[in-house]
Design a protein around this motif. Structure first.
Motif, PDB file in Angstrom:
ATOM      1  N   ARG A   1      13.437  28.432 -41.547  1.00  0.00           N
ATOM      2  CA  ARG A   1      13.992  28.461 -40.195  1.00  0.00           C
ATOM      3  C   ARG A   1      15.422  28.971 -40.204  1.00  0.00           C
ATOM      4  NH1 ARG A   1      12.398  22.632 -37.995  1.00  0.00           N
ATOM      5  NH2 ARG A   1      14.439  22.891 -37.080  1.00  0.00           N
ATOM      6  N   ARG A   2      15.802  29.602 -39.111  1.00  0.00           N
ATOM      7  CA  ARG A   2      17.192  29.996 -38.918  1.00  0.00           C
ATOM      8  C   ARG A   2      17.821  28.910 -38.061  1.00  0.00           C
ATOM      9  NH1 ARG A   2      17.828  36.074 -37.498  1.00  0.00           N
ATOM     10  NH2 ARG A   2      19.791  35.720 -38.544  1.00  0.00           N
ATOM     11  N   LEU A   3      18.870  28.295 -38.581  1.00  0.00           N
ATOM     12  CA  LEU A   3      19.488  27.150 -37.919  1.00  0.00           C
ATOM     13  C   LEU A   3      20.708  27.563 -37.117  1.00  0.00           C
ATOM     14  CD1 LEU A   3      19.226  24.522 -40.771  1.00  0.00           C
ATOM     15  CD2 LEU A   3      17.652  24.940 -38.879  1.00  0.00           C
ATOM     16  N   VAL A   4      20.874  26.919 -35.956  1.00  0.00           N
ATOM     17  CA  VAL A   4      21.974  27.206 -35.050  1.00  0.00           C
ATOM     18  C   VAL A   4      22.728  25.900 -34.788  1.00  0.00           C
ATOM     19  CG1 VAL A   4      22.606  28.137 -32.791  1.00  0.00           C
ATOM     20  CG2 VAL A   4      20.595  29.032 -34.000  1.00  0.00           C
ATOM     21  N   PRO A   5      23.858  25.684 -35.473  1.00  0.00           N
ATOM     22  CA  PRO A   5      24.604  24.446 -35.290  1.00  0.00           C
ATOM     23  C   PRO A   5      25.734  24.530 -34.264  1.00  0.00           C
ATOM     24  CG  PRO A   5      25.384  25.549 -37.235  1.00  0.00           C
ATOM     25  CD  PRO A   5      24.293  26.414 -36.656  1.00  0.00           C
ATOM     26  N   ALA A   6      25.897  25.662 -33.593  1.00  0.00           N
ATOM     27  CA  ALA A   6      26.954  25.823 -32.595  1.00  0.00           C
ATOM     28  C   ALA A   6      26.468  26.768 -31.506  1.00  0.00           C
ATOM     29  CB  ALA A   6      28.223  26.362 -33.257  1.00  0.00           C
ATOM     30  N   VAL A   7      26.567  26.331 -30.240  1.00  0.00           N
ATOM     31  CA  VAL A   7      25.988  27.081 -29.123  1.00  0.00           C
ATOM     32  C   VAL A   7      26.906  26.993 -27.905  1.00  0.00           C
ATOM     33  CG1 VAL A   7      23.985  27.257 -27.583  1.00  0.00           C
ATOM     34  CG2 VAL A   7      23.674  26.434 -29.912  1.00  0.00           C
ATOM     35  N   VAL A   8      26.991  28.090 -27.155  1.00  0.00           N
ATOM     36  CA  VAL A   8      27.647  28.075 -25.847  1.00  0.00           C
ATOM     37  C   VAL A   8      26.544  28.094 -24.798  1.00  0.00           C
ATOM     38  CG1 VAL A   8      29.189  29.273 -24.247  1.00  0.00           C
ATOM     39  CG2 VAL A   8      29.685  29.275 -26.715  1.00  0.00           C
ATOM     40  N   PHE A   9      26.511  27.054 -23.961  1.00  0.00           N
ATOM     41  CA  PHE A   9      25.543  26.944 -22.875  1.00  0.00           C
ATOM     42  C   PHE A   9      26.248  27.315 -21.570  1.00  0.00           C
ATOM     43  CE2 PHE A   9      24.293  23.742 -26.011  1.00  0.00           C
ATOM     44  CZ  PHE A   9      22.943  23.992 -26.152  1.00  0.00           C
TER      45      PHE A   9
END
Length: 122
Positions: free
Chosen positions: A41-49
């Protein structure tokens, strides 16, 4: 924004795509994507919503115990939150600014130097 609906682990890239397509958000911008060799899996630990009303930068915090070892109490935190600008150009600038703040925050996280630590959260 209520982060309680997010899983108690970093998001996968496909979950980010699903969230963006869910019509809950105007857009969703991953601020970091890690392709880990130990995981498929490619993990995303930081996101702008981005919603109609808010621009929210959120990041995943790895919990550590007193010895500095990962524990199972990590979770998502709001790094910065702003009222969403109305104009498209202003909103794009705002998302970029919040993204910079989120990247600066992420650089101070344990997983920034060794993203394999994110696997402990899965």
């Amino acid at each position: 924004m209520d982060l309680a609906s997010l899983p108690a682990r970093p998001l996968s890239l496909s979950e980010c795509r699903d969230l963006e397509n869910s019509e809950q958000f105007r857009t969703l911008v991953p601020a970091g994507v890690y392709d880990l060799s130990e995981s498929d899996r490619r993990l995303v630990p930081a996101v702008v919503f981005v919603t109609e009303a808010k621009v929210v930068a959120a990041g995943y915090v790895l919990a550590v115990d007193a010895d500095g070892d990962a524990s199972d109490a990590g979770g998502w935190t709001v790094v910065t939150e702003r009222e969403a600008a109305e104009g498209k150009a202003e909103l794009e600038d705002q998302v970029r600014e919040v993204g910079v703040e989120l990247r600066e925050w992420a650089e101070r996280q344990a997983w920034a130097d060794d993203p394999s630590e994110l696997l402990d959260a899965l």
